[in-house]
Design an enzyme around this catalytic site. Structure first.
Site, PDB file in Angstrom:
ATOM      1  N   ARG A 108      -3.489-110.213 -23.434  1.00 34.76           N
ATOM      2  CA  ARG A 108      -2.400-110.921 -24.120  1.00 34.76           C
ATOM      3  C   ARG A 108      -2.866-112.364 -24.300  1.00 34.76           C
ATOM      4  NH1 ARG A 108       4.020-111.031 -22.945  1.00 34.76           N
ATOM      5  NH2 ARG A 108       3.747-109.139 -24.175  1.00 34.76           N
ATOM      6  N   HIS A 135       2.016-107.331 -32.266  1.00 34.41           N
ATOM      7  CA  HIS A 135       2.393-106.753 -30.969  1.00 34.41           C
ATOM      8  C   HIS A 135       2.479-105.234 -31.136  1.00 34.41           C
ATOM      9  CE1 HIS A 135       3.750-106.591 -26.975  1.00 34.41           C
ATOM     10  NE2 HIS A 135       4.939-107.150 -27.057  1.00 34.41           N
ATOM     11  N   GLN A 138       4.293-102.817 -28.526  1.00 33.43           N
ATOM     12  CA  GLN A 138       5.748-102.878 -28.591  1.00 33.43           C
ATOM     13  C   GLN A 138       6.280-101.927 -29.660  1.00 33.43           C
ATOM     14  OE1 GLN A 138       8.083-104.912 -26.753  1.00 33.43           O
ATOM     15  NE2 GLN A 138       9.431-103.414 -27.711  1.00 33.43           N
ATOM     16  N   ASP A 226      14.358-110.743 -32.570  1.00 34.97           N
ATOM     17  CA  ASP A 226      13.518-111.188 -31.451  1.00 34.97           C
ATOM     18  C   ASP A 226      13.847-112.657 -31.225  1.00 34.97           C
ATOM     19  OD1 ASP A 226      11.519-111.427 -29.523  1.00 34.97           O
ATOM     20  OD2 ASP A 226       9.856-111.474 -30.960  1.00 34.97           O
ATOM     21  N   CYS A 265      12.826-106.522 -28.521  1.00 34.99           N
ATOM     22  CA  CYS A 265      11.701-106.261 -27.611  1.00 34.99           C
ATOM     23  C   CYS A 265      11.915-106.888 -26.242  1.00 34.99           C
ATOM     24  CB  CYS A 265      10.401-106.758 -28.232  1.00 34.99           C
ATOM     25  SG  CYS A 265      10.329-108.547 -28.459  1.00 34.99           S
ATOM     26  N   ARG A 293       8.337 -98.716 -23.235  1.00 34.43           N
ATOM     27  CA  ARG A 293       7.034 -99.390 -23.174  1.00 34.43           C
ATOM     28  C   ARG A 293       6.089 -98.614 -22.251  1.00 34.43           C
ATOM     29  NH1 ARG A 293       6.286-104.654 -24.394  1.00 34.43           N
ATOM     30  NH2 ARG A 293       4.106-103.983 -24.371  1.00 34.43           N
TER      31      ARG A 293
HETATM   32  N1   CP Z   1       8.458-107.195 -24.972  1.00 32.78           N
HETATM   33  C1   CP Z   1       7.461-107.719 -24.223  1.00 32.78           C
HETATM   34  O1   CP Z   1       6.284-107.692 -24.592  1.00 32.78           O
HETATM   35  O2   CP Z   1       7.878-108.277 -23.049  1.00 32.78           O
HETATM   36  P1   CP Z   1       7.012-109.127 -22.021  1.00 32.78           P
HETATM   37  O3   CP Z   1       6.725-110.462 -22.676  1.00 32.78           O
HETATM   38  O4   CP Z   1       7.877-109.265 -20.813  1.00 32.78           O
HETATM   39  O5   CP Z   1       5.731-108.407 -21.747  1.00 32.78           O
HETATM   40  N1  NVA Z   2       7.730-112.955 -30.322  1.00 32.46           N
HETATM   41  C1  NVA Z   2       7.735-113.035 -28.880  1.00 32.46           C
HETATM   42  C2  NVA Z   2       7.609-111.684 -28.284  1.00 32.46           C
HETATM   43  C3  NVA Z   2       7.645-111.656 -26.776  1.00 32.46           C
HETATM   44  C4  NVA Z   2       7.472-110.277 -26.223  1.00 32.46           C
HETATM   45  C5  NVA Z   2       6.624-113.955 -28.423  1.00 32.46           C
HETATM   46  O1  NVA Z   2       5.528-113.896 -29.006  1.00 32.46           O
HETATM   47  O2  NVA Z   2       6.854-114.736 -27.510  1.00 32.46           O
END
Ligand code: CP
Ligand code: NVA
Length: 308
Positions: A108, A135, A138, A226, A265, A293
């Site tokens: 990530r 993502h 997700q 989101d 999400c 997930r």
């Molecule tokens: N939806 C999601 O990716 O959550 P986290 O940021 O908690 O991993």
């Molecule tokens: N769009 C958000 C998603 C988190 C799971 C971010 O990138 O922070």
């Protein structure tokens, strides 16, 4: 060839459809089991996943760890700030070294180019656990959730409200692969990536752009939003005011189909992108989505190892 999962297109529609079926089957057979008990076939026994995090996570970290456990394998959590990566060791060298220790790497990070570089230099599968661009993990969970709740993907009308972000890009990518329609309502200046939209349209998805939240949700099957401020955008103070007309509230939900579902999400900013009444309401499927997930991750991992 090493199977990386950087975006949905790396697997393609047929493989993702197979992942969804696999996830549904595996989820069903272990209902009621302790969550840490391995699946009967333990298909990834002896395999270890390294998980590199340059950003915070609750769901992605926990679901990947538990996914590896349930598949009979192991995982190693690596916060980039505690790695030499955080002191300037290159992505390429990190990829080469980790590939000698583990069987797959999830990362990530911010810049999507970093994930691509990691995959380029790794000799094991690399999975995108979220970048500023996309993502995909997700969205496999979201497709699973939508399917489980009785909606078929081809022809689905999905409305997105709020920020044109990484999650939306992967939804648009999925629309192209599964031939569903996306109505996007975002304020001026916060549009999503054109290339994903062009690609989905070229594949036959109907992607419509509007500034009118009511128009986007009218008659929709699924409403998705989101956070308005993604990780790494913490100083975007003016954004909240621009986003307010796109808050998912009961008035907007009432314009969608009577059996429409609400997805997010998570993490949510209650009172910003969504009201408590909607996120806690009868049309919300966010807890199933979060659970999925785990089930989706297991199928993504199995695909990476050539088992799907
Ligand atoms: N939806 C999601 O990716 O959550 P986290 O940021 O908690 O991993
Ligand atoms: N769009 C958000 C998603 C988190 C799971 C971010 O990138 O922070």
């Amino acid at each position: 060839m090493t199977r990386h999962f950087l975006n949905l297109a790396d697997a393609g529609g047929d493989a993702i459809a197979a992942m969804l079926n696999d996830a549904i089957d595996r989820k069903a057979v272990r209902q009621g089991w302790p969550k840490g008990k391995a699946d009967a076939d333990a298909p990834l026994a002896g395999h270890t996943l390294a998980m590199v995090f340059e950003k915070n996570s609750t769901r992605t970290r926990t679901s990947f760890e538990m996914a590896m456990k349930q598949l009979g394998g192991d995982s190693i959590f690596m916060a980039s700030g505690q790695m030499q990566l955080g002191r300037g060791e290159s992505i390429a060298d990190t990829a080469r070294v980790l590939s000698r220790y583990v069987d797959a790497i999830m990362i990530r990070t911010d810049d999507h180019a970093k994930v691509e570089e990691l995959a380029h230099h790794a000799s094991v599968p690399v999975i995108n656990g979220l970048t500023d661009l996309s993502h995909p993990c997700q969205i496999v969970a979201d497709l699973l959730t939508i399917t489980e709740h009785g909606k078929s993907l081809p022809g689905l009308e999905l409305a997105w409200l709020g920020d044109g972000n990484n999650v939306l890009n992967s939804i648009v990518e999925a629309a192209g692969l599964f031939k569903f329609n996306v109505r996007i309502a975002v304020p001026q200046g916060y549009e999503s990536d054109d290339s994903f939209i062009e690609c989905a349209r070229a594949a036959g998805a109907n992607v419509t752009l509007t500034r009118d939240a009511a128009e986007a949700v009218s008659g929709a099957d699924v409403i998705v939003t989101d956070t308005w401020v993604s990780m790494g955008q913490e100083h975007a103070h003016n954004k909240i005011a621009a986003m307010m007309p796109y808050q998912v509230n009961e008035q907007l939900m009432a314009m969608a189909k009577a059996d429409a579902k609400f997805l997010h999400c998570l993490p949510a900013h209650r009172g910003e992108e969504v009201t408590d009444a909607v996120i806690d309401g009868p049309q919300s499927v966010i807890w199933d989505e979060a659970e999925n997930r785990l089930h989706a991750q297991k199928s993504i991992l199995r695909w990476c190892f050539g088992q799907i």
